[in-house]
Design a protein around this motif. Structure first.
Motif, PDB file in Angstrom:
ATOM      1  N   GLY A 122      15.378  68.025  24.561  1.00  0.00           N
ATOM      2  CA  GLY A 122      15.401  68.022  23.093  1.00  0.00           C
ATOM      3  C   GLY A 122      15.870  66.703  22.500  1.00  0.00           C
ATOM      4  N   ASP A 123      15.477  66.507  21.253  1.00  0.00           N
ATOM      5  CA  ASP A 123      15.783  65.272  20.527  1.00  0.00           C
ATOM      6  C   ASP A 123      17.303  65.127  20.327  1.00  0.00           C
ATOM      7  OD1 ASP A 123      14.151  63.418  18.238  1.00  0.00           O
ATOM      8  OD2 ASP A 123      16.301  63.686  17.989  1.00  0.00           O
ATOM      9  N   LYS A 124      17.797  63.965  20.716  1.00  0.00           N
ATOM     10  CA  LYS A 124      19.250  63.739  20.654  1.00  0.00           C
ATOM     11  C   LYS A 124      19.741  63.689  19.204  1.00  0.00           C
ATOM     12  CE  LYS A 124      20.966  59.930  22.760  1.00  0.00           C
ATOM     13  NZ  LYS A 124      21.896  59.096  21.988  1.00  0.00           N
ATOM     14  N   SER A 125      19.051  62.926  18.371  1.00  0.00           N
ATOM     15  CA  SER A 125      19.479  62.796  16.965  1.00  0.00           C
ATOM     16  C   SER A 125      19.493  64.160  16.284  1.00  0.00           C
ATOM     17  CB  SER A 125      18.510  61.889  16.201  1.00  0.00           C
ATOM     18  OG  SER A 125      18.593  60.575  16.647  1.00  0.00           O
ATOM     19  N   HIS A 139      22.434  66.547  17.678  1.00  0.00           N
ATOM     20  CA  HIS A 139      23.759  66.285  17.074  1.00  0.00           C
ATOM     21  C   HIS A 139      23.840  66.905  15.676  1.00  0.00           C
ATOM     22  CE1 HIS A 139      25.434  63.436  19.931  1.00  0.00           C
ATOM     23  NE2 HIS A 139      24.447  62.598  19.814  1.00  0.00           N
ATOM     24  N   ARG A 140      22.787  66.685  14.904  1.00  0.00           N
ATOM     25  CA  ARG A 140      22.813  67.144  13.512  1.00  0.00           C
ATOM     26  C   ARG A 140      22.775  68.670  13.441  1.00  0.00           C
ATOM     27  NH1 ARG A 140      20.905  62.046  13.748  1.00  0.00           N
ATOM     28  NH2 ARG A 140      21.012  60.669  11.912  1.00  0.00           N
ATOM     29  N   ALA A 141      21.990  69.302  14.317  1.00  0.00           N
ATOM     30  CA  ALA A 141      21.897  70.772  14.277  1.00  0.00           C
ATOM     31  C   ALA A 141      23.282  71.376  14.519  1.00  0.00           C
ATOM     32  CB  ALA A 141      20.905  71.254  15.318  1.00  0.00           C
ATOM     33  N   LEU A 142      24.019  70.824  15.486  1.00  0.00           N
ATOM     34  CA  LEU A 142      25.370  71.354  15.756  1.00  0.00           C
ATOM     35  C   LEU A 142      26.300  71.088  14.577  1.00  0.00           C
ATOM     36  CD1 LEU A 142      25.861  70.294  19.493  1.00  0.00           C
ATOM     37  CD2 LEU A 142      25.701  72.639  18.626  1.00  0.00           C
ATOM     38  N   ALA A 195      27.340  60.424  17.352  1.00  0.00           N
ATOM     39  CA  ALA A 195      28.356  61.463  17.191  1.00  0.00           C
ATOM     40  C   ALA A 195      29.588  60.881  16.500  1.00  0.00           C
ATOM     41  CB  ALA A 195      28.729  62.028  18.555  1.00  0.00           C
ATOM     42  N   ALA A 196      30.032  59.713  16.946  1.00  0.00           N
ATOM     43  CA  ALA A 196      31.251  59.116  16.387  1.00  0.00           C
ATOM     44  C   ALA A 196      31.070  58.828  14.894  1.00  0.00           C
ATOM     45  CB  ALA A 196      31.591  57.831  17.142  1.00  0.00           C
ATOM     46  N   ARG A 197      29.964  58.173  14.555  1.00  0.00           N
ATOM     47  CA  ARG A 197      29.821  57.716  13.160  1.00  0.00           C
ATOM     48  C   ARG A 197      29.543  58.887  12.221  1.00  0.00           C
ATOM     49  NH1 ARG A 197      26.630  52.873  15.580  1.00  0.00           N
ATOM     50  NH2 ARG A 197      28.260  51.289  15.795  1.00  0.00           N
ATOM     51  N   LEU A 198      28.725  59.836  12.627  1.00  0.00           N
ATOM     52  CA  LEU A 198      28.450  60.972  11.737  1.00  0.00           C
ATOM     53  C   LEU A 198      29.715  61.813  11.535  1.00  0.00           C
ATOM     54  CD1 LEU A 198      25.517  60.065  12.057  1.00  0.00           C
ATOM     55  CD2 LEU A 198      24.860  62.448  12.323  1.00  0.00           C
ATOM     56  N   THR A 244      16.795  49.507   2.112  1.00  0.00           N
ATOM     57  CA  THR A 244      15.600  48.696   1.877  1.00  0.00           C
ATOM     58  C   THR A 244      14.617  48.847   3.025  1.00  0.00           C
ATOM     59  OG1 THR A 244      16.980  46.893   2.643  1.00  0.00           O
ATOM     60  CG2 THR A 244      16.477  46.917   0.314  1.00  0.00           C
ATOM     61  N   GLU A 245      15.130  49.123   4.226  1.00  0.00           N
ATOM     62  CA  GLU A 245      14.232  49.399   5.353  1.00  0.00           C
ATOM     63  C   GLU A 245      14.423  50.866   5.712  1.00  0.00           C
ATOM     64  OE1 GLU A 245      14.282  46.210   8.589  1.00  0.00           O
ATOM     65  OE2 GLU A 245      16.198  45.963   7.581  1.00  0.00           O
ATOM     66  N   PRO A 246      13.396  51.683   5.570  1.00  0.00           N
ATOM     67  CA  PRO A 246      13.572  53.120   5.815  1.00  0.00           C
ATOM     68  C   PRO A 246      13.950  53.409   7.269  1.00  0.00           C
ATOM     69  CG  PRO A 246      11.392  52.631   4.889  1.00  0.00           C
ATOM     70  CD  PRO A 246      12.031  51.326   5.205  1.00  0.00           C
ATOM     71  N   THR A 247      15.015  54.191   7.443  1.00  0.00           N
ATOM     72  CA  THR A 247      15.455  54.576   8.784  1.00  0.00           C
ATOM     73  C   THR A 247      15.163  56.063   8.986  1.00  0.00           C
ATOM     74  OG1 THR A 247      17.654  55.179   8.023  1.00  0.00           O
ATOM     75  CG2 THR A 247      17.336  52.874   8.717  1.00  0.00           C
ATOM     76  N   ARG A 248      15.390  56.543  10.203  1.00  0.00           N
ATOM     77  CA  ARG A 248      15.075  57.942  10.504  1.00  0.00           C
ATOM     78  C   ARG A 248      15.737  58.868   9.478  1.00  0.00           C
ATOM     79  NH1 ARG A 248      17.042  58.142  16.515  1.00  0.00           N
ATOM     80  NH2 ARG A 248      16.291  56.031  16.361  1.00  0.00           N
ATOM     81  N   ASP A 249      14.992  59.904   9.067  1.00  0.00           N
ATOM     82  CA  ASP A 249      15.472  60.760   7.970  1.00  0.00           C
ATOM     83  C   ASP A 249      15.758  62.183   8.438  1.00  0.00           C
ATOM     84  OD1 ASP A 249      12.873  61.513   8.447  1.00  0.00           O
ATOM     85  OD2 ASP A 249      12.206  61.383   6.355  1.00  0.00           O
ATOM     86  N   HIS A 250      16.247  62.334   9.665  1.00  0.00           N
ATOM     87  CA  HIS A 250      16.541  63.688  10.165  1.00  0.00           C
ATOM     88  C   HIS A 250      17.633  64.359   9.335  1.00  0.00           C
ATOM     89  CE1 HIS A 250      14.093  62.679  13.565  1.00  0.00           C
ATOM     90  NE2 HIS A 250      14.952  61.805  14.052  1.00  0.00           N
ATOM     91  N   THR A 251      18.619  63.568   8.874  1.00  0.00           N
ATOM     92  CA  THR A 251      19.700  64.168   8.075  1.00  0.00           C
ATOM     93  C   THR A 251      19.149  64.760   6.787  1.00  0.00           C
ATOM     94  OG1 THR A 251      21.332  62.673   8.999  1.00  0.00           O
ATOM     95  CG2 THR A 251      21.861  63.624   6.851  1.00  0.00           C
ATOM     96  N   GLU A 252      18.318  63.977   6.100  1.00  0.00           N
ATOM     97  CA  GLU A 252      17.767  64.458   4.832  1.00  0.00           C
ATOM     98  C   GLU A 252      16.924  65.726   5.065  1.00  0.00           C
ATOM     99  OE1 GLU A 252      18.007  61.380   6.056  1.00  0.00           O
ATOM    100  OE2 GLU A 252      17.267  59.886   4.654  1.00  0.00           O
ATOM    101  N   ARG A 253      16.069  65.665   6.087  1.00  0.00           N
ATOM    102  CA  ARG A 253      15.185  66.812   6.353  1.00  0.00           C
ATOM    103  C   ARG A 253      15.999  68.048   6.743  1.00  0.00           C
ATOM    104  NH1 ARG A 253       9.482  65.463   8.216  1.00  0.00           N
ATOM    105  NH2 ARG A 253       9.187  63.284   7.731  1.00  0.00           N
TER     106      ARG A 253
END
Ligand code: S3P
Length: 488
Positions: free
Chosen positions: A67-70, A73-76, A144-147, A238-247
């Motif tokens: 499974g996707d690591k990013s 982490h967010r699901a947990l 994990a640390a930064r979130l 200004t540079e779009p990054t992964r948006d898993h948190t928003e989704r």
């Protein structure tokens, strides 16, 4: 007289924590001992595990990478905030994610795997995490640390955090600077490194923050802090990054707004004090992990590998676009969506690759894939030019330096600058025959093992133990497809 709890070795003649017996010897009156600093939850010491890859025949078969690591982490984390029970299917059980689960338990949430293989969390509501009595040990994981720093910065208590020898070298000021503006404070080692203490605020203030570096971790940390902050917290990128948190926040019922800002930037924002409602999450297979068997199949003639259920969020899938520009035969089939994330099956066939110039603005969407792209570039015909790579220097290792050193040891000609790399492929696999240093970096280890499947002579990596942080079962999965990777 000074408060006893504040007395120092100079004033008492003894170090904090020394026993009463010892104190009597110094003839100092007994006193209330200092609270010991809590010990870390885990003190994992990896025994180095050298691995060697040998030139293999064609790779064939159908597999699903973990499974996707990013997203795991967010699901947990979001499950630990949500009201009710969240079921998570397909969670990555890599060490990084297991450390996140342990940290959330230390913060009072429930996060366990059921007998059916499904993980379940029971959350504590926004702002409801409890002060941990242990040091939160985030192992190898910057995400994990930064979130968690973001989440904890608006919980009014103090937490201690540390990580392994790689994580404690990584910059944290990129998150602490905006989080301090929201009211939190941090005590970190000099130059803003872990271990450190996070002192959450009970009076958070919303901010509007323009990201100075393209980082989904920083964006996410601020948005998570904003969940327990009155008013609207906004992050402009200004540079779009992964948006898993928003989704995923939307999936849990939070109204995340994403709007166009000045100069084509994007502004993502949340209004605090809403509640997350528990939802089921299905974690797609990790596109970053899938890139290893995909590149391995591309560089072994006559290979045909199907990778099922791979997450293809457009802000993550840049490597597949680049590989196709290099001439890779990759087909996307059975496209679908789960929990707000697009996924598909990938059919990858052995291909004659050619060097390309990778557009620098694509870097955020493939930032973790440059190491494995280098393996593809080393077998391609002509130069592959990669620019805008400054962030690679602050990952689990200095990936630019580690890739350059390993490729050169394998006989690949290259040029490197502060934030760029040119790999001169000859159209034939390089010589190999080297032992490559991996610096506790899972992706460096896997990239050189992939390259070693094609080189004339075997490639050995000095330590494959960190592969378990993101891709448990890597060797077995690769060998099941026909790769020859073994204990060195
Ligand atoms: C991640 C963001 C990226 C990436 C990391 C995972 C995330 O880091 O390299 O592996 O899950 O948000 P940065 O935010 O530092 O670019």
């Amino acid at each position: 007289m000074k408060d006893r709890a504040c007395q120092t070795k100079e004033s008492t003649g003894r170090a904090p924590g020394e026993t009463a017996g010892r104190r009597r010897r110094y003839g100092v009156a007994p006193f209330t001992p200092l609270q010991p600093i809590p010990t870390p939850m885990s003190a994992k010491a990896n025994a180095p595990r050298p691995l060697t890859a040998r030139r293999s025949g064609p790779l064939t078969g159908t597999v699903r990478v973990p499974g996707d690591k990013s997203i795991s982490h967010r699901a947990l984390m979001f499950g630990a905030l949500a009201l009710g029970e969240t079921r998570i299917e397909g969670l990555l059980e890599g060490e990084d994610v297991l450390n996140t689960a342990a940290a959330l338990r230390a913060l009072g949430a429930e996060a366990e795997k059921g007998a059916d293989g499904v993980w379940r969390t029971r959350g504590r509501g926004v702002g409801g995490l409890a002060e941990p009595s242990q040091v939160l040990d985030m192992g190898n994981s910057g995400t994990a640390a930064r979130l968690l720093m973001g989440l904890l910065s608006t919980h009014p208590f103090t937490s201690f955090m540390t990580g392994d020898a790689s994580l404690v070298k990584r910059p944290m000021a990129r998150v602490t600077t905006p989080l301090e503006r929201m009211g939190a404070s941090f005590v970190l080692r000099s130059a803003g490194r872990l271990p450190g203490a996070i002192v959450g605020t009970d009076r958070p203030v919303p901010i509007e923050y323009r990201l100075p570096v393209a980082s989904a971790q920083v964006k996410s940390a601020i948005l998570l802090a904003g969940l327990n902050t009155p008013g609207r917290t906004t992050v402009i990128e200004t540079e779009p990054t992964r948006d898993h948190t928003e989704r995923m926040l939307r999936h849990f019922g939070i109204d995340v707004r994403v709007e166009e800002a000045e100069g084509g930037a994007l502004a993502a924002s949340v209004v605090g004090h809403g509640e997350l409602t528990a939802r089921d999450v299905v974690v797609p297979a990790d596109p970053s992990s899938a890139a290893f068997p995909a590149v391995a199949a591309l560089i072994r003639p006559d290979s045909a590998v199907t990778l099922t259920g791979v997450g293809l969020n457009p802000r993550r899938a840049g490597v597949y676009e680049t590989l196709r520009e290099m001439g890779a035969d990759i087909a996307f089939t059975n496209a679908r969506e789960e929990g707000g994330e697009p996924l598909a099956d990938l059919v990858v066939r052995g291909s004659a690759l050619k060097g390309v110039e990778v557009p620098p603005e694509r870097a955020p969407s493939m930032i973790d894939e440059y190491p494995v792209l280098c393996a593809a570039a080393a077998c391609a015909d002509g130069p592959t030019v990669m620019r805008g790579l400054a962030e690679l220097r602050v990952k689990e290792s200095d990936r630019l330096a580690m890739m350059a050193a390993g490729l050169e040891a394998c006989g690949v000609r290259l040029e490197m600058g502060e934030d760029w790399l040119v790999v001169h492929g000859t159209g034939r696999p390089p010589k190999g025959g080297a032992t490559v240093a991996t610096a506790m970096d899972h992706r460096i280890a896997m990239s050189f093992l992939v390259l070693g499947l094609a080189t004339e002579e075997p490639v050995k990596v000095d330590d494959g133990s960190f592969i378990d942080t993101s891709f448990p079962g890597f060797t077995a999965l690769m060998n099941g497809l026909g790769a020859e990777i073994g204990e060195a």
